[in-house]
Design a protein around this motif. Structure first.
Motif, PDB file in Angstrom:
ATOM      1  N   TYR A 128       0.858  -1.192   0.000  1.00  0.00           N
ATOM      2  CA  TYR A 128       0.000   0.000   0.000  1.00  0.00           C
ATOM      3  C   TYR A 128       0.888   1.233   0.000  1.00  0.00           C
ATOM      4  N   SER A 129       0.821   2.011  -1.041  1.00  0.00           N
ATOM      5  CA  SER A 129       1.761   3.118  -1.211  1.00  0.00           C
ATOM      6  C   SER A 129       1.248   4.396  -0.562  1.00  0.00           C
ATOM      7  N   TYR A 130       2.162   5.144   0.110  1.00  0.00           N
ATOM      8  CA  TYR A 130       1.829   6.430   0.715  1.00  0.00           C
ATOM      9  C   TYR A 130       2.659   7.535   0.046  1.00  0.00           C
ATOM     10  N   ARG A 131       2.844   7.399  -1.244  1.00  0.00           N
ATOM     11  CA  ARG A 131       3.687   8.319  -1.998  1.00  0.00           C
ATOM     12  C   ARG A 131       3.205   9.756  -1.849  1.00  0.00           C
ATOM     13  N   ASN A 132       4.167  10.625  -1.574  1.00  0.00           N
ATOM     14  CA  ASN A 132       3.972  12.080  -1.568  1.00  0.00           C
ATOM     15  C   ASN A 132       3.179  12.617  -0.374  1.00  0.00           C
ATOM     16  N   LEU A 133       2.732  11.761   0.525  1.00  0.00           N
ATOM     17  CA  LEU A 133       1.923  12.266   1.632  1.00  0.00           C
ATOM     18  C   LEU A 133       2.728  13.191   2.537  1.00  0.00           C
ATOM     19  N   THR A 134       3.980  12.828   2.802  1.00  0.00           N
ATOM     20  CA  THR A 134       4.793  13.686   3.673  1.00  0.00           C
ATOM     21  C   THR A 134       5.103  15.023   3.029  1.00  0.00           C
ATOM     22  N   SER A 135       5.236  15.019   1.714  1.00  0.00           N
ATOM     23  CA  SER A 135       5.453  16.293   1.024  1.00  0.00           C
ATOM     24  C   SER A 135       4.251  17.213   1.221  1.00  0.00           C
ATOM     25  N   ALA A 136       3.044  16.619   1.228  1.00  0.00           N
ATOM     26  CA  ALA A 136       1.835  17.416   1.450  1.00  0.00           C
ATOM     27  C   ALA A 136       1.820  17.989   2.863  1.00  0.00           C
ATOM     28  N   PHE A 137       2.217  17.167   3.854  1.00  0.00           N
ATOM     29  CA  PHE A 137       2.299  17.658   5.237  1.00  0.00           C
ATOM     30  C   PHE A 137       3.285  18.819   5.336  1.00  0.00           C
ATOM     31  N   SER A 138       4.480  18.612   4.775  1.00  0.00           N
ATOM     32  CA  SER A 138       5.536  19.626   4.879  1.00  0.00           C
ATOM     33  C   SER A 138       5.139  20.922   4.191  1.00  0.00           C
ATOM     34  N   ALA A 139       4.540  20.795   3.007  1.00  0.00           N
ATOM     35  CA  ALA A 139       4.136  21.989   2.274  1.00  0.00           C
ATOM     36  C   ALA A 139       3.053  22.749   3.026  1.00  0.00           C
ATOM     37  N   SER A 140       2.124  22.023   3.639  1.00  0.00           N
ATOM     38  CA  SER A 140       1.062  22.681   4.410  1.00  0.00           C
ATOM     39  C   SER A 140       1.638  23.440   5.596  1.00  0.00           C
ATOM     40  N   LEU A 141       2.596  22.833   6.299  1.00  0.00           N
ATOM     41  CA  LEU A 141       3.198  23.496   7.452  1.00  0.00           C
ATOM     42  C   LEU A 141       4.016  24.710   7.016  1.00  0.00           C
ATOM     43  N   SER A 142       4.762  24.574   5.931  1.00  0.00           N
ATOM     44  CA  SER A 142       5.540  25.710   5.434  1.00  0.00           C
ATOM     45  C   SER A 142       4.624  26.869   5.060  1.00  0.00           C
ATOM     46  N   MET A 143       3.504  26.529   4.444  1.00  0.00           N
ATOM     47  CA  MET A 143       2.555  27.559   4.045  1.00  0.00           C
ATOM     48  C   MET A 143       1.938  28.227   5.273  1.00  0.00           C
ATOM     49  N   MET A 144       1.632  27.433   6.300  1.00  0.00           N
ATOM     50  CA  MET A 144       1.075  27.994   7.529  1.00  0.00           C
ATOM     51  C   MET A 144       2.077  28.919   8.203  1.00  0.00           C
ATOM     52  N   ASP A 145       3.353  28.544   8.169  1.00  0.00           N
ATOM     53  CA  ASP A 145       4.379  29.399   8.781  1.00  0.00           C
ATOM     54  C   ASP A 145       4.528  30.709   8.027  1.00  0.00           C
ATOM     55  N   ARG A 146       4.446  30.647   6.711  1.00  0.00           N
ATOM     56  CA  ARG A 146       4.531  31.882   5.926  1.00  0.00           C
ATOM     57  C   ARG A 146       3.331  32.781   6.211  1.00  0.00           C
TER      58      ARG A 146
END
Length: 388
Positions: free
Chosen positions: A113-131
């Motif tokens: 079961y692949s979880y591809r790119n999920l962590t990138s989505a988490f990281s991008a969301s947090l970076s956006m929230m910080d900005r």
């Protein structure tokens, strides 16, 4: 004809081997688009000429509902703060942020079961929230750091708002609720309130296993790791000289703020956080104090108390049956056993807790210095008359 059945979800087939397997398909493109649109608060007419940008978003998410929700909420948040940007620019800026994300821990498959790119989505969301946060309210920590602190949550567990205030360095629950709401709206955590035995409601948070995996992997890349967050929570509970007299210290292994003893989360998780903070000596001091055992037993928390002792045993570094007689590990095993045997009686007659512990451990007094001190503490601090 088969009657009732029970369904389990797991990422590892070995946990449910022997059961009938039911595979859930990933979301089809139209269903995926609906989830993103609903999460992002956008209408169909808004994306009529954005097939290329939306196609990239959907391919990135791969049909995974959690990824679709996280991405959609991030797009919605960015649109609110960057209201001068067109939706096309918001989508392109977000995809650029995803490509820059350094986190790549779910690109492998777990039992197919692949979880591809999920962590990138988490990281991008947090970076956006910080900005976005840089343009608004100021907090002592970044959104990324506040999310990292949630690594202290036990898997399938829960963390109360009071603990969030301590971890995030916020005075007052109002600010903590506001931050929590932002994380919930970004699909990074789930708000979970609990109703106590007194009927009162306690605000709290829980996280999906995939989100907890993400926080743990981030902490592994940090020199301090998880330890700093466990230690920060423990330090918040400790009583320091000069504290207000309204918060009288509870002396049990060390001095704790007096009002934490009524906190069920404190009682159930103190030993786990002491282990996480690598404070083995402090954990030993707590379990070596009869007041901790008495507090847990009289509240009917015998099972939780046994878990406390198991936590220490897991740090003992000695194999079962090979600890030295009279040593710390040997002595605490005796205390744990006698406490377990006393539990059912103490639940019915709570005032007998001291007599139960004292009488059962008395035969080990000359074999263990720890137990000798343990019994002396009972003689000094127990309510009287407890012996006749």
């Amino acid at each position: 004809d088969k009657g009732s059945c029970m369904a389990f979800t797991a990422r590892k087939w070995g946990l449910v081997s022997g059961s009938e397997e039911i595979k859930f398909s990933l979301k089809e493109e139209m269903s995926s688009l609906e989830i993103v649109m609903e999460s992002a608060g956008i209408r169909k007419q808004d994306i009529e000429r954005l097939d290329d940008q939306m196609g990239k978003v959907l391919r990135f998410c791969g049909g995974h509902p959690l990824a679709l929700s996280v991405v959609g909420k991030a797009i919605k948040s960015h649109r609110e703060f960057a209201d001068d940007l067109a939706l096309k620019d918001v989508l392109e800026e977000y995809m650029e942020g995803l490509q820059e994300s350094p986190w790549d821990i779910f690109h492998e498959e777990v039992d197919g079961y692949s979880y591809r790119n999920l962590t990138s989505a988490f990281s991008a969301s947090l970076s956006m929230m910080d900005r976005n946060k840089a343009r608004g309210d100021s907090y002592p920590m970044s959104c990324t750091e506040m999310c990292d602190s949630l690594v202290v949550i036990q898997r399938q567990g829960w963390l109360p708002l009071t603990a969030l205030c301590a971890l995030w360095g916020l005075n007052g629950e109002v600010k903590a609720k506001r931050v929590l709401r932002e994380f919930v709206e970004a699909s990074l955590v789930e708000r979970k309130d609990r109703v106590g035995s007194d009927g009162g409601r306690t605000v709290g948070v829980r996280v999906h296993d995939l989100q907890l995996d993400y926080f743990q992997q981030r902490c592994k890349k940090d020199g301090e790791g998880e330890r700093q967050w466990h230690e920060k929570l423990v330090q918040e509970w400790k009583w320091e000289e000069g504290e207000s007299t309204q918060r009288v210290a509870w002396d049990c292994g060390m001095k704790w703020k007096g009002d934490v003893t009524g906190d069920e989360y404190f009682r159930d998780n103190l030993c786990r956080h002491l282990k996480g903070a690598q404070l083995k000596d402090e954990l030993c001091n707590v379990l070596s104090d009869p007041r901790w055992v008495a507090e847990r037993l009289t509240r009917g928390e015998g099972l939780g108390l046994q878990e406390d002792f198991k936590i220490f045993m897991s740090m003992g570094g000695e194999e079962e049956g090979k600890c030295e007689e009279g040593g710390t590990l040997w002595s605490l095993r005796k205390v744990a056993r006698e406490a377990r045997l006393s539990a059912s009686y103490v639940v019915r007659y709570s005032r007998e807790v001291w007599f139960q512990l004292y009488d059962r451990l008395l035969r080990f007094r000359d074999k263990s210095e720890l137990i000798r001190v343990y019994l002396c503490t009972i003689e000094r601090d127990a309510e009287r008359p407890w012996w006749k």
